[in-house]
Write a protein that holds these residues in place. Structure first.
Motif, PDB file in Angstrom:
ATOM      1  N   GLU A   1     -65.897 -15.701-111.772  1.00  0.00           N
ATOM      2  CA  GLU A   1     -64.869 -15.073-112.602  1.00  0.00           C
ATOM      3  C   GLU A   1     -64.268 -13.855-111.909  1.00  0.00           C
ATOM      4  O   GLU A   1     -63.051 -13.639-111.963  1.00  0.00           O
ATOM      5  CB  GLU A   1     -65.466 -14.669-113.952  1.00  0.00           C
ATOM      6  N   ILE A   2     -65.126 -13.085-111.276  1.00  0.00           N
ATOM      7  CA  ILE A   2     -64.642 -11.904-110.545  1.00  0.00           C
ATOM      8  C   ILE A   2     -63.713 -12.340-109.420  1.00  0.00           C
ATOM      9  O   ILE A   2     -62.637 -11.765-109.220  1.00  0.00           O
ATOM     10  CB  ILE A   2     -65.831 -11.090-110.007  1.00  0.00           C
ATOM     11  N   GLN A   3     -64.104 -13.386-108.686  1.00  0.00           N
ATOM     12  CA  GLN A   3     -63.270 -13.869-107.587  1.00  0.00           C
ATOM     13  C   GLN A   3     -61.921 -14.377-108.106  1.00  0.00           C
ATOM     14  O   GLN A   3     -60.876 -14.151-107.473  1.00  0.00           O
ATOM     15  CB  GLN A   3     -63.991 -14.997-106.843  1.00  0.00           C
ATOM     16  N   ASN A   4     -61.920 -15.040-109.248  1.00  0.00           N
ATOM     17  CA  ASN A   4     -60.655 -15.507-109.821  1.00  0.00           C
ATOM     18  C   ASN A   4     -59.733 -14.338-110.133  1.00  0.00           C
ATOM     19  O   ASN A   4     -58.518 -14.411-109.891  1.00  0.00           O
ATOM     20  CB  ASN A   4     -60.922 -16.323-111.096  1.00  0.00           C
ATOM     21  N   ASP A   5     -60.300 -13.267-110.671  1.00  0.00           N
ATOM     22  CA  ASP A   5     -59.479 -12.094-110.980  1.00  0.00           C
ATOM     23  C   ASP A   5     -58.972 -11.429-109.705  1.00  0.00           C
ATOM     24  O   ASP A   5     -57.835 -10.948-109.649  1.00  0.00           O
ATOM     25  CB  ASP A   5     -60.280 -11.093-111.814  1.00  0.00           C
ATOM     26  N   VAL A   6     -59.812 -11.386-108.680  1.00  0.00           N
ATOM     27  CA  VAL A   6     -59.367 -10.848-107.381  1.00  0.00           C
ATOM     28  C   VAL A   6     -58.214 -11.681-106.842  1.00  0.00           C
ATOM     29  O   VAL A   6     -57.208 -11.139-106.360  1.00  0.00           O
ATOM     30  CB  VAL A   6     -60.547 -10.829-106.379  1.00  0.00           C
ATOM     31  N   ASN A   7     -58.323 -12.980-106.933  1.00  0.00           N
ATOM     32  CA  ASN A   7     -57.275 -13.864-106.413  1.00  0.00           C
ATOM     33  C   ASN A   7     -55.963 -13.680-107.180  1.00  0.00           C
ATOM     34  O   ASN A   7     -54.871 -13.784-106.604  1.00  0.00           O
ATOM     35  CB  ASN A   7     -57.711 -15.319-106.497  1.00  0.00           C
ATOM     36  N   LYS A   8     -56.058 -13.409-108.487  1.00  0.00           N
ATOM     37  CA  LYS A   8     -54.847 -13.187-109.274  1.00  0.00           C
ATOM     38  C   LYS A   8     -54.125 -11.919-108.829  1.00  0.00           C
ATOM     39  O   LYS A   8     -52.906 -11.875-108.752  1.00  0.00           O
ATOM     40  CB  LYS A   8     -55.197 -13.085-110.759  1.00  0.00           C
ATOM     41  N   VAL A   9     -54.896 -10.886-108.539  1.00  0.00           N
ATOM     42  CA  VAL A   9     -54.289  -9.632-108.063  1.00  0.00           C
ATOM     43  C   VAL A   9     -53.777  -9.805-106.637  1.00  0.00           C
ATOM     44  O   VAL A   9     -52.690  -9.352-106.288  1.00  0.00           O
ATOM     45  CB  VAL A   9     -55.317  -8.481-108.139  1.00  0.00           C
ATOM     46  N   ASN A  10     -54.586 -10.449-105.793  1.00  0.00           N
ATOM     47  CA  ASN A  10     -54.228 -10.807-104.420  1.00  0.00           C
ATOM     48  C   ASN A  10     -53.682  -9.619-103.614  1.00  0.00           C
ATOM     49  O   ASN A  10     -52.566  -9.664-103.101  1.00  0.00           O
ATOM     50  CB  ASN A  10     -53.207 -11.952-104.420  1.00  0.00           C
ATOM     51  N   PRO A  11     -54.467  -8.563-103.451  1.00  0.00           N
ATOM     52  CA  PRO A  11     -53.993  -7.411-102.684  1.00  0.00           C
ATOM     53  C   PRO A  11     -54.122  -7.645-101.178  1.00  0.00           C
ATOM     54  O   PRO A  11     -54.812  -8.567-100.732  1.00  0.00           O
ATOM     55  CB  PRO A  11     -54.944  -6.301-103.127  1.00  0.00           C
ATOM     56  N   ASP A  12     -53.463  -6.790-100.400  1.00  0.00           N
ATOM     57  CA  ASP A  12     -53.698  -6.789 -98.955  1.00  0.00           C
ATOM     58  C   ASP A  12     -55.106  -6.284 -98.663  1.00  0.00           C
ATOM     59  O   ASP A  12     -55.791  -6.800 -97.781  1.00  0.00           O
ATOM     60  CB  ASP A  12     -52.685  -5.889 -98.240  1.00  0.00           C
ATOM     61  N   TYR A  13     -55.502  -5.241 -99.407  1.00  0.00           N
ATOM     62  CA  TYR A  13     -56.822  -4.633 -99.224  1.00  0.00           C
ATOM     63  C   TYR A  13     -57.519  -4.529-100.575  1.00  0.00           C
ATOM     64  O   TYR A  13     -56.962  -3.954-101.511  1.00  0.00           O
ATOM     65  CB  TYR A  13     -56.709  -3.236 -98.609  1.00  0.00           C
ATOM     66  N   LEU A  14     -58.720  -5.082-100.658  1.00  0.00           N
ATOM     67  CA  LEU A  14     -59.554  -4.939-101.840  1.00  0.00           C
ATOM     68  C   LEU A  14     -60.607  -3.874-101.538  1.00  0.00           C
ATOM     69  O   LEU A  14     -61.442  -4.052-100.650  1.00  0.00           O
ATOM     70  CB  LEU A  14     -60.233  -6.263-102.189  1.00  0.00           C
ATOM     71  N   ILE A  15     -60.551  -2.760-102.267  1.00  0.00           N
ATOM     72  CA  ILE A  15     -61.497  -1.665-102.070  1.00  0.00           C
ATOM     73  C   ILE A  15     -62.564  -1.774-103.145  1.00  0.00           C
ATOM     74  O   ILE A  15     -62.254  -1.756-104.337  1.00  0.00           O
ATOM     75  CB  ILE A  15     -60.790  -0.302-102.148  1.00  0.00           C
ATOM     76  N   VAL A  16     -63.829  -1.917-102.726  1.00  0.00           N
ATOM     77  CA  VAL A  16     -64.926  -2.175-103.658  1.00  0.00           C
ATOM     78  C   VAL A  16     -65.783  -0.920-103.780  1.00  0.00           C
ATOM     79  O   VAL A  16     -66.431  -0.497-102.815  1.00  0.00           O
ATOM     80  CB  VAL A  16     -65.788  -3.361-103.195  1.00  0.00           C
ATOM     81  N   ASP A  17     -65.771  -0.327-104.958  1.00  0.00           N
ATOM     82  CA  ASP A  17     -66.575   0.864-105.249  1.00  0.00           C
ATOM     83  C   ASP A  17     -67.945   0.394-105.730  1.00  0.00           C
ATOM     84  O   ASP A  17     -68.073  -0.187-106.797  1.00  0.00           O
ATOM     85  CB  ASP A  17     -65.867   1.694-106.324  1.00  0.00           C
ATOM     86  N   THR A  18     -68.981   0.636-104.925  1.00  0.00           N
ATOM     87  CA  THR A  18     -70.315   0.124-105.235  1.00  0.00           C
ATOM     88  C   THR A  18     -71.053   1.067-106.184  1.00  0.00           C
ATOM     89  O   THR A  18     -70.660   2.216-106.356  1.00  0.00           O
ATOM     90  CB  THR A  18     -71.136  -0.081-103.950  1.00  0.00           C
ATOM     91  N   PRO A  19     -72.136   0.599-106.813  1.00  0.00           N
ATOM     92  CA  PRO A  19     -72.849   1.421-107.792  1.00  0.00           C
ATOM     93  C   PRO A  19     -73.376   2.734-107.212  1.00  0.00           C
ATOM     94  O   PRO A  19     -73.718   2.820-106.028  1.00  0.00           O
ATOM     95  CB  PRO A  19     -74.013   0.514-108.226  1.00  0.00           C
TER      96      PRO A  19
END
Length: 252
Positions: A86-104
């Protein structure tokens, strides 16, 4: 799409750096988006594009399973891994050049549990890298510096990602900045500083760790940045581009 994970100890400035990276790419004409992986965070200095709190309710987990804060965080992070499609589907919908992942904020929950590595491996993008934050306020002594360097190396091993080591809070540590930068590039200087501060078993243990890190290629230097002034972000972006874009930097 390229992915940048932002990791480091609690309070090292991960969320603030994430927001500054987002601003940097926006100013330079690239489309970046943020994925928040911390289910327990209350306030963030940015607006999430994808937020794991939409999939996992940390407070409900604590109440439903009668868990303490730490136990609930462990369960929440494992549940996040089960939502990766589900997370990957949402990432694909946004489809940015750069995905910045803020970890816990609690790095051990992300890096040392199998769910964290699973998330890293299963976010499907072209290239991935990790930024590890050295909290400048924690590494003003040589022994602390070696301790955090050991942690950074361990995180790199766990995540199996090319890693850029960044020094944060440079505007707060004054004259110590020069010493830290020397330690990060000149192992002999660091060993001498350890000798001036410690002796006996502490000296032996610390220098043995240091030599192991040197053999592992740690002595690559730190990129100093200030989230307050923005100083150093050009150098950080250049390092990111060498990994993610084969050296082609984002143009302003």
């Amino acid at each position: 799409m390229k992915t940048i994970f932002v990791s480091g100890t609690a309070g090292s400035g991960k969320s603030l750096l994430t927001s500054k990276l987002l601003d940097y790419y926006a100013r330079n004409g690239a489309f970046a988006a943020i994925l928040n992986l911390d289910p327990g965070v209350d306030n963030m200095p940015y607006t999430c594009d994808i937020d794991v709190r939409d999939y996992v309710d940390y407070v409900s987990i604590m109440q439903q399973y009668e868990l303490g804060p730490n136990g609930a965080m462990v369960m929440a992070n494992d549940l996040i891994a089960s939502k990766i499609d589900e997370i990957q589907n949402d990432v694909n919908k946004v489809n940015p050049d750069y995905l910045i992942v803020d970890t816990p904020g609690q790095i051990e929950l992300f890096a040392y549990r199998s769910s964290g590595r699973f998330i890293v491996d299963n976010i499907s993008t072209e290239e991935k890298t990790n930024i590890f934050l050295f909290d400048g306020s924690l590494i003003t002594s040589p022994v602390n510096f070696v301790s955090i360097a050991l942690l950074a190396t361990s995180i790199r091993l766990r995540l199996n990602l090319p890693t850029i080591n960044v020094l944060t809070k440079t505007d707060l540590i004054g004259d110590k900045l020069r010493n830290i930068l020397q330690w990060s590039t000149n192992l002999k200087t660091l060993e001498n500083a350890i000798g001036n501060e410690t002796d006996g078993d502490t000296y032996t243990l610390t220098t043995n760790i240091l030599r192991g890190l040197n053999l592992g290629g740690f002595a690559q230097g730190l990129i100093p940045i200030s989230n307050l002034t923005g100083e150093g972000f050009g150098n950080l972006e250049g390092a990111l581009s060498r990994i993610l874009n084969l050296g082609e930097e984002v143009e302003g």
